[in-house]
Write an enzyme that holds these catalytic residues in place. Sequence first.
Site, short mmCIF file in Angstrom:
data_model
loop_
_atom_site.label_atom_id
_atom_site.label_comp_id
_atom_site.label_asym_id
_atom_site.label_seq_id
_atom_site.Cartn_x
_atom_site.Cartn_y
_atom_site.Cartn_z
N SER A 40 0.86 -1.32 0.29
CA SER A 40 -0.06 0.03 0.17
C SER A 40 0.59 1.26 0.24
O SER A 40 0.49 2.30 -0.22
CB SER A 40 -1.03 -0.04 1.38
OG SER A 40 -1.27 -1.19 1.22
N CYS A 128 -12.68 -5.63 19.40
CA CYS A 128 -13.51 -4.65 19.38
C CYS A 128 -14.27 -5.24 20.40
O CYS A 128 -15.76 -4.38 21.31
CB CYS A 128 -13.81 -4.11 18.07
SG CYS A 128 -13.86 -5.33 17.12
N HIS A 248 -20.59 -3.56 15.65
CA HIS A 248 -21.01 -4.45 16.24
C HIS A 248 -22.52 -4.71 17.72
O HIS A 248 -22.48 -3.33 18.02
CB HIS A 248 -19.30 -5.09 17.54
CG HIS A 248 -18.48 -5.77 16.61
ND1 HIS A 248 -18.68 -5.70 15.60
CD2 HIS A 248 -17.30 -5.83 16.93
CE1 HIS A 248 -17.34 -6.35 15.12
NE2 HIS A 248 -16.71 -6.32 15.76
N ASN A 322 -17.24 -0.42 15.82
CA ASN A 322 -16.20 -1.20 15.90
C ASN A 322 -15.15 -0.94 15.76
O ASN A 322 -14.50 -0.91 16.17
CB ASN A 322 -16.69 -2.81 15.18
CG ASN A 322 -16.80 -2.39 14.49
OD1 ASN A 322 -17.67 -1.92 13.33
ND2 ASN A 322 -15.88 -3.28 12.92
C1 11C Z 1 -13.67 -8.91 14.01
N1 11C Z 1 -13.13 -8.05 16.30
O1 11C Z 1 -14.65 -8.04 14.26
C2 11C Z 1 -12.25 -9.15 15.27
C3 11C Z 1 -11.41 -7.58 14.21
O2 11C Z 1 -7.93 -8.69 17.44
O3 11C Z 1 -8.55 -6.20 17.10
C4 11C Z 1 -10.20 -6.98 15.71
C5 11C Z 1 -9.51 -8.19 15.60
C6 11C Z 1 -8.51 -8.05 16.40
O4 11C Z 1 -13.61 -9.43 12.80
#
Ligand code: 11C
Length: 346
Positions: A40, A128, A248, A322
């Site tokens: 990137s 999150c 979420h 999230n």
């Molecule tokens: C998800 N919680 O929604 C995860 C993303 O360990 O920081 C974050 C993954 C982490 O897929």
Amino acid sequence: EMYNVAILGATGAVGQQMMDTLDRLNFPVDELKLLSSKRSAGKKISFKGKELTVEEAKPESFEGIDLALFSAGGSISKELAPEAVKRGAVVVDNTSAFRMTEGIPLVVPEVNSDALKNHKGIIANPNCSTIQMVAAMEPIRKQFGLKRVIVSTYQAVSGAGNAAVDEMYEQTQQIMNDEPIDPQILPVGGDKKHYQIAFNAVPQIDVFQSNGYTFEEMKMINETKKIMSDESIQVVATCVRIPVETGHSESVYIEVEKEGLTVDTFKNIMKDADGVTLQDDPTQQIYPLATDAQGKDDVFVGRIRQDLDHPKGFHFWVVSDNLLKGAALNSVQIAQSLVEQGLLKK
Ligand code: 11C
């Protein structure tokens, strides 16, 4: 005091929000450096009216950096966080690389900003789905204690990154057009099988562990105990991906230690809690929704009910963005708390 800040993972879903959040919360940024993988590098992104070019992250990239916000994956954090610290930066790491490492603070500022005092250069930002749950539970725990937590999640695809969001929209279109679909990413990019996410609910987030729980579920379990610094809290999670872009949602059951908690008291505690907004009026069909939480900083709580059998048992619904409280915002709030506590040096 102004600080030189680096964002590693600047082109990702969370990195973009980190930039916005630094700007929006007026974090005292002197120079901002945007870093990414080789792939990137070269992209141009504007910050406060200035065009910045994303550079490939290398150990030397952190010379002169005071604060580095990492969100580029666990293996990159493991490699580059110690390099950044060696060069004098404080790293706030939004991956799972160091969260459970002893001696590394795992922080949600509303819950345990005190833990920052012992930092040795790296601070971990929790997962999150954990952050929004503990932010909602902590004010209750402070007054009534916390014995047990049973949570089921309804998690948005942006948690799995921008490519997963694209996959959901593309698949939705294909299904609407009666075209064949070809899942490549969800539920987990690196796993063997991939399943349809559009019009579906997938009970797998991250990879399976030998105990039958997924890594996402174990993150919620272990991180909650560490953030609340109480190994005795009983926590169990079931994590599910649903076709929502961002925000979420979680159904949480808690059992408190002390007697006397009522739904009214619960609601009043939520009204007064930092970073929490109560949205709870069944008579007016008011409750938190992912579509409302998207783009907002707070953790939204509603559907608060007392369990019908257990007098110390309560159910609630908690929703948050999230990418914000779940990631970028919490990371910047950690940085703000470091500044307030005199723990971030030029
Ligand atoms: C998800 N919680 O929604 C995860 C993303 O360990 O920081 C974050 C993954 C982490 O897929």
